[in-house]
Design an enzyme around this catalytic site. Structure first.
Site, PDB file in Angstrom:
ATOM      1  CE  LYS A  54     -82.619  -4.145  40.396  1.00  0.00           C
ATOM      2  NZ  LYS A  54     -83.770  -3.823  41.243  1.00  0.00           N
ATOM      3  CD  GLN A  98     -84.982  -5.053  44.489  1.00  0.00           C
ATOM      4  OE1 GLN A  98     -84.016  -4.571  43.907  1.00  0.00           O
ATOM      5  NE2 GLN A  98     -86.020  -5.545  43.845  1.00  0.00           N
ATOM      6  CG  ASP A 121     -85.818   1.777  40.566  1.00  0.00           C
ATOM      7  OD1 ASP A 121     -85.513   1.253  39.476  1.00  0.00           O
ATOM      8  OD2 ASP A 121     -85.920   1.139  41.630  1.00  0.00           O
TER       9      ASP A 121
END
Ligand code: NAP
Length: 301
Positions: A54, A98, A121
């Site tokens: 990422k 994450q 997200d």
């Protein structure tokens, strides 16, 4: 005839070019540089790899990234305080934690701390609610990537029978909602579904996100179906495969995504996309007013 293979790498590359151009234009017009904060807890090698990918993808697109790394035994309050400070940082437009987090940390509490306007997200409860009522703020990246693949191939969704195998909060459920929003008739299957094949055989579009290699065999798929394999599984011999028997099913389907090289490259790409959208909103370029939670929670009357 063998299925057309949907080339996720190619589609992702074209969207990333578009992302790069948006970043350059935003910078030129407003001086704003999109910023993404990525929080990693613990030393899970897969998570470290995803975070590394990422960060690298951000650099390639011109997005600034802020990596915050913590040991596995960090206490939840420290993590929450970090997120709160990132919420107030004007150079940060997207915040990503994450997953998975260590068991002692309440994931829901952590995700709820992220400012809705920076939840690129799409996992905050408010964002999930937006998806349910058809008022999406940030579409979750993996299902969003699948939608973009279908659009790229001009595969119609409206009125089609869609079967989603897998009902997780991050893939299966949002996937089903996003396709329902596009007027598909959607069934969701999960580990307790009896006789999975009786559902999958009806699918015009079959999306599989269960994390089980060879779960979907040719006899479970309709001739001419579109098969999207979200699964990522590492076999004992080191090979990475999806959830679908690729060689068998490709003889029957009209379209199929490979693993690797299908949905995978799209997930990071849509994260970049959402982060840029967030920065554009901050700069007043992209329209999309984010309604604050307090408004939603106000008592009636
Ligand atoms: P997850 O949280 O483990 O959820 C798996 C889902 O599949 C659950 O709903 C489970 O049912 C269902 N399931 C498990 N075995 C099944 C079976 N035999 N038949 C039908 N349904 C079954 O996993 P996830 O996070 O959604 O991820 C799913 C897969 O996608 C994994 O392989 C993951 O690595 C991959 N993934 C890929 C990307 C990408 O970018 N390509 C992104 C995210 C995830 P229950 O709810 O009943 O337990």
């Amino acid at each position: 005839m063998a299925a057309k293979i949907i080339d996720g790498k190619k589609v992702a590359a074209s969207i990333r070019l578009e992302c790069k151009a948006r970043v350059a234009s935003l910078r030129e017009r407003t001086g704003v540089v999109p910023g993404l904060a990525v929080i990693l807890v613990g030393d899970n090698p897969a998570s470290a790899l995803y975070v590394g990918n990422k960060v690298k993808a951000c650099a390639e697109a011109g997005i600034r990234s802020f990596r915050r790394q913590f040991p596995a035994d960090i206490d939840a309050d420290t993590l929450i305080a970090t997120i709160e400070s990132l919420n107030h940082d004007p150079t940060v437009h997207g915040i990503l934690v994450q997953l998975p987090l260590p068991e002692h940390i309440d994931m829901r509490r952590v995700l709820k701390t992220i400012d809705v306007a920076k939840d690129v997200d799409g996992f905050h409860l408010y964002n999930v609610g937006g998806l349910v009522v058809g008022d999406t703020i940030f579409p979750p990246c993996t299902p969003y990537g699948v939608v973009r693949l279908l659009e790229y191939e001009n595969i119609p969704v409206e009125g089609r029978n869609v079967v989603v195998v897998g009902a997780s909060n991050i893939v299966g459920k949002p996937m089903a909602l996003m396709l329902m929003q596009r007027e598909a008739t959607v069934s969701i299957c999960h580990a307790k579904t009896r006789d999975l094949a009786q559902f999958t055989i009806l699918a015009d579009i079959l999306v599989v996100a269960a994390g089980k290699p060879n779960l979907i065999l040719p006899q479970m798929v309709r001739s001419g179906a579109v098969v999207i394999d979200v699964g990522i599984n590492r076999l004992p011999d080191g090979r990475i495969v999806g959830d679908v028997d690729f060689e068998g099913v490709r003889q029957k389907a009209a379209y199929i995504t490979p693993v690797p090289g299908g949905v995978g490259p799209m997930t990071v790409t849509m994260l970049l996309f959402n982060t840029i959208t967030s920065a554009e909103r901050t700069a007043g370029i992209a329209s999309r007013a984010v309604v604050k939670e307090e408004v939603l929670l106000e008592p009636e009357g």
